[in-house]
Scaffold this motif. Structure first.
Motif, PDB file in Angstrom:
ATOM      1  N   HIS A 137      -8.383   2.844  -4.764  1.00 20.45           N
ATOM      2  CA  HIS A 137      -8.408   4.158  -4.126  1.00 20.45           C
ATOM      3  C   HIS A 137      -7.007   4.778  -4.074  1.00 20.45           C
ATOM      4  O   HIS A 137      -6.848   6.000  -4.230  1.00 20.45           O
ATOM      5  CB  HIS A 137      -8.973   4.032  -2.711  1.00 20.45           C
ATOM      6  CG  HIS A 137      -8.991   5.320  -1.950  1.00 20.45           C
ATOM      7  ND1 HIS A 137      -9.841   6.365  -2.271  1.00 20.45           N
ATOM      8  CD2 HIS A 137      -8.247   5.753  -0.894  1.00 20.45           C
ATOM      9  CE1 HIS A 137      -9.612   7.378  -1.448  1.00 20.45           C
ATOM     10  NE2 HIS A 137      -8.663   7.030  -0.600  1.00 20.45           N
ATOM     11  N   LEU A 138      -5.993   3.947  -3.900  1.00 27.53           N
ATOM     12  CA  LEU A 138      -4.620   4.437  -3.835  1.00 27.53           C
ATOM     13  C   LEU A 138      -4.031   4.730  -5.216  1.00 27.53           C
ATOM     14  O   LEU A 138      -2.957   5.313  -5.307  1.00 27.53           O
ATOM     15  CB  LEU A 138      -3.730   3.422  -3.106  1.00 27.53           C
ATOM     16  CG  LEU A 138      -3.981   3.286  -1.603  1.00 27.53           C
ATOM     17  CD1 LEU A 138      -3.175   2.117  -1.038  1.00 27.53           C
ATOM     18  CD2 LEU A 138      -3.635   4.580  -0.866  1.00 27.53           C
ATOM     19  N   ASP A 197     -12.886  -5.072  -0.046  1.00 27.28           N
ATOM     20  CA  ASP A 197     -12.181  -3.965   0.604  1.00 27.28           C
ATOM     21  C   ASP A 197     -10.729  -3.870   0.135  1.00 27.28           C
ATOM     22  O   ASP A 197     -10.170  -2.772   0.015  1.00 27.28           O
ATOM     23  CB  ASP A 197     -12.250  -4.099   2.134  1.00 27.28           C
ATOM     24  CG  ASP A 197     -11.601  -5.371   2.643  1.00 27.28           C
ATOM     25  OD1 ASP A 197     -11.484  -6.331   1.869  1.00 27.28           O
ATOM     26  OD2 ASP A 197     -11.216  -5.388   3.839  1.00 27.28           O
ATOM     27  N   ALA A 198     -10.098  -5.016  -0.164  1.00 29.90           N
ATOM     28  CA  ALA A 198      -8.718  -5.001  -0.663  1.00 29.90           C
ATOM     29  C   ALA A 198      -8.656  -4.385  -2.059  1.00 29.90           C
ATOM     30  O   ALA A 198      -7.765  -3.576  -2.364  1.00 29.90           O
ATOM     31  CB  ALA A 198      -8.143  -6.410  -0.683  1.00 29.90           C
ATOM     32  N   TYR A 214     -10.897  -2.324  -3.359  1.00 33.94           N
ATOM     33  CA  TYR A 214     -11.242  -0.905  -3.220  1.00 33.94           C
ATOM     34  C   TYR A 214     -10.041  -0.096  -2.744  1.00 33.94           C
ATOM     35  O   TYR A 214      -9.763   0.988  -3.264  1.00 33.94           O
ATOM     36  CB  TYR A 214     -12.403  -0.732  -2.246  1.00 33.94           C
ATOM     37  CG  TYR A 214     -12.692   0.718  -1.936  1.00 33.94           C
ATOM     38  CD1 TYR A 214     -13.465   1.495  -2.804  1.00 33.94           C
ATOM     39  CD2 TYR A 214     -12.170   1.328  -0.785  1.00 33.94           C
ATOM     40  CE1 TYR A 214     -13.709   2.830  -2.535  1.00 33.94           C
ATOM     41  CE2 TYR A 214     -12.411   2.664  -0.510  1.00 33.94           C
ATOM     42  CZ  TYR A 214     -13.177   3.405  -1.395  1.00 33.94           C
ATOM     43  OH  TYR A 214     -13.412   4.728  -1.133  1.00 33.94           O
ATOM     44  N   GLN A 215      -9.320  -0.633  -1.761  1.00 35.45           N
ATOM     45  CA  GLN A 215      -8.169   0.088  -1.216  1.00 35.45           C
ATOM     46  C   GLN A 215      -7.106   0.319  -2.291  1.00 35.45           C
ATOM     47  O   GLN A 215      -6.562   1.426  -2.414  1.00 35.45           O
ATOM     48  CB  GLN A 215      -7.570  -0.689  -0.040  1.00 35.45           C
ATOM     49  CG  GLN A 215      -6.285  -0.107   0.537  1.00 35.45           C
ATOM     50  CD  GLN A 215      -6.494   1.198   1.293  1.00 35.45           C
ATOM     51  OE1 GLN A 215      -7.624   1.698   1.386  1.00 35.45           O
ATOM     52  NE2 GLN A 215      -5.423   1.748   1.829  1.00 35.45           N
ATOM     53  N   ASP A 248       0.828  -1.210   0.000  1.00 33.66           N
ATOM     54  CA  ASP A 248       0.000   0.000   0.000  1.00 33.66           C
ATOM     55  C   ASP A 248       0.860   1.256   0.000  1.00 33.66           C
ATOM     56  O   ASP A 248       0.575   2.229  -0.713  1.00 33.66           O
ATOM     57  CB  ASP A 248      -0.925   0.021   1.223  1.00 33.66           C
ATOM     58  CG  ASP A 248      -2.097  -0.940   1.085  1.00 33.66           C
ATOM     59  OD1 ASP A 248      -2.229  -1.553   0.004  1.00 33.66           O
ATOM     60  OD2 ASP A 248      -2.864  -1.084   2.055  1.00 33.66           O
ATOM     61  N   TYR A 257      -6.477  -4.505 -10.813  1.00 31.35           N
ATOM     62  CA  TYR A 257      -6.231  -5.379  -9.659  1.00 31.35           C
ATOM     63  C   TYR A 257      -6.439  -6.821 -10.110  1.00 31.35           C
ATOM     64  O   TYR A 257      -7.485  -7.159 -10.682  1.00 31.35           O
ATOM     65  CB  TYR A 257      -7.208  -5.038  -8.534  1.00 31.35           C
ATOM     66  CG  TYR A 257      -6.916  -5.689  -7.193  1.00 31.35           C
ATOM     67  CD1 TYR A 257      -6.215  -5.012  -6.203  1.00 31.35           C
ATOM     68  CD2 TYR A 257      -7.366  -6.976  -6.908  1.00 31.35           C
ATOM     69  CE1 TYR A 257      -5.969  -5.584  -4.964  1.00 31.35           C
ATOM     70  CE2 TYR A 257      -7.112  -7.573  -5.685  1.00 31.35           C
ATOM     71  CZ  TYR A 257      -6.416  -6.867  -4.713  1.00 31.35           C
ATOM     72  OH  TYR A 257      -6.168  -7.444  -3.489  1.00 31.35           O
TER      73      TYR A 257
END
Length: 248
Positions: free
Chosen positions: A95-96, A88-89, A91-92, A62, A101
């Motif tokens: 988002h970064l 959630d992984a 999305y994270q 991350d 993915y």
């Protein structure tokens, strides 16, 4: 030629390297195994695409992704790889700033397709053009194997790239020395003279040791009494055959 860099742990490095090495259209720049050195390595290598393994022991993926996007908001493209497939992984990572993915394990052919597709989109190019160019490369490699051209020769890879370039831009076929050789040389970080010599060598070896029955079937212009074709004639014939395949 897409310049691809990997940021991954030593544990996951071998699988990615095995996939990326010797891939048509891909210049594998190497793997950085330390997340703390990822930024400086990317600064040095200047990749078009970074494959970022998010599963470093103790974290770190991350932080690398956030730092990459802070330094370079749009390019290079970053494809995140992880064993985690939860929403959630994903999305994270998005988002970064990850462009895509993928959940491991990723089949090699899928990974290569995604690299080329995402790089084209980030570059503002057409996905259809990217897929067409990749199809040309696959067909060129198929025909070269049929006629018995050894795939380990540098000229083999240069021919595949040259044929793809000519199919995508037919004007290159009439400017082999002035434009096509320098274009291929730039992609492979070599010289136009070496490109010309390597292609000529690959054709000579194929005419001496290859499958001339297949040559005669594929290339109607070939006359055994006339010997091997010139580089430009060979590339033009391959481009014509593949263009007919794609448009037929």
């Amino acid at each position: 030629m897409l310049r691809v860099m990997v940021v991954a742990s030593r544990q996951h490095r071998p699988q990615l390297e095995e996939c990326l090495r010797e891939q048509l259209g891909v210049d594998y720049l190497g793997c950085e195994t330390s997340p703390h050195r990822a930024m400086s390595t990317a600064e040095t290598l200047q990749p078009d695409v970074i494959l970022l393994d998010m599963d470093f022991e103790g974290g770190g993926g991350d932080a690398v992704l956030a730092a990459l996007r802070q330094r370079w908001p749009k390019k290079p493209a970053v494809i995140a790889l992880s064993e985690r497939g939860e929403d959630d992984a994903v999305y994270q990572a998005n988002h970064l700033g990850a462009n895509y993915y993928l959940v491991k394990p990723v089949p090699c052919d899928v990974l290569i397709r995604r690299i080329k597709q995402i790089a084209a989109l980030v570059d503002g190019g057409s996905l259809n053009d990217t897929l067409r160019e990749e199809s040309v490369r696959r067909r060129a490699a198929h025909y070269l194997r049929l006629i018995g051209m050894p795939s380990h020769l540098k000229g083999y890879r240069y021919i595949v790239e040259a044929v793809a370039a000519v199919v995508m831009d037919h004007s290159l076929g009439g400017q082999v020395t002035k434009r096509l050789y320098p274009l291929i040389a730039e992609r492979f970080q070599t010289t136009a003279v070496r490109v010309e010599r390597s292609i000529r060598n690959a054709i000579e070896i194929t005419w001496e040791r290859g499958n001339l029955d297949q040559v005669n079937q594929l290339f109607s212009y070939v006359d055994e009494d006339r010997g091997k074709p010139t580089n430009s004639a060979f590339i033009a014939a391959m481009a014509d055959i593949i263009s007919m395949d794609l448009n037929g």
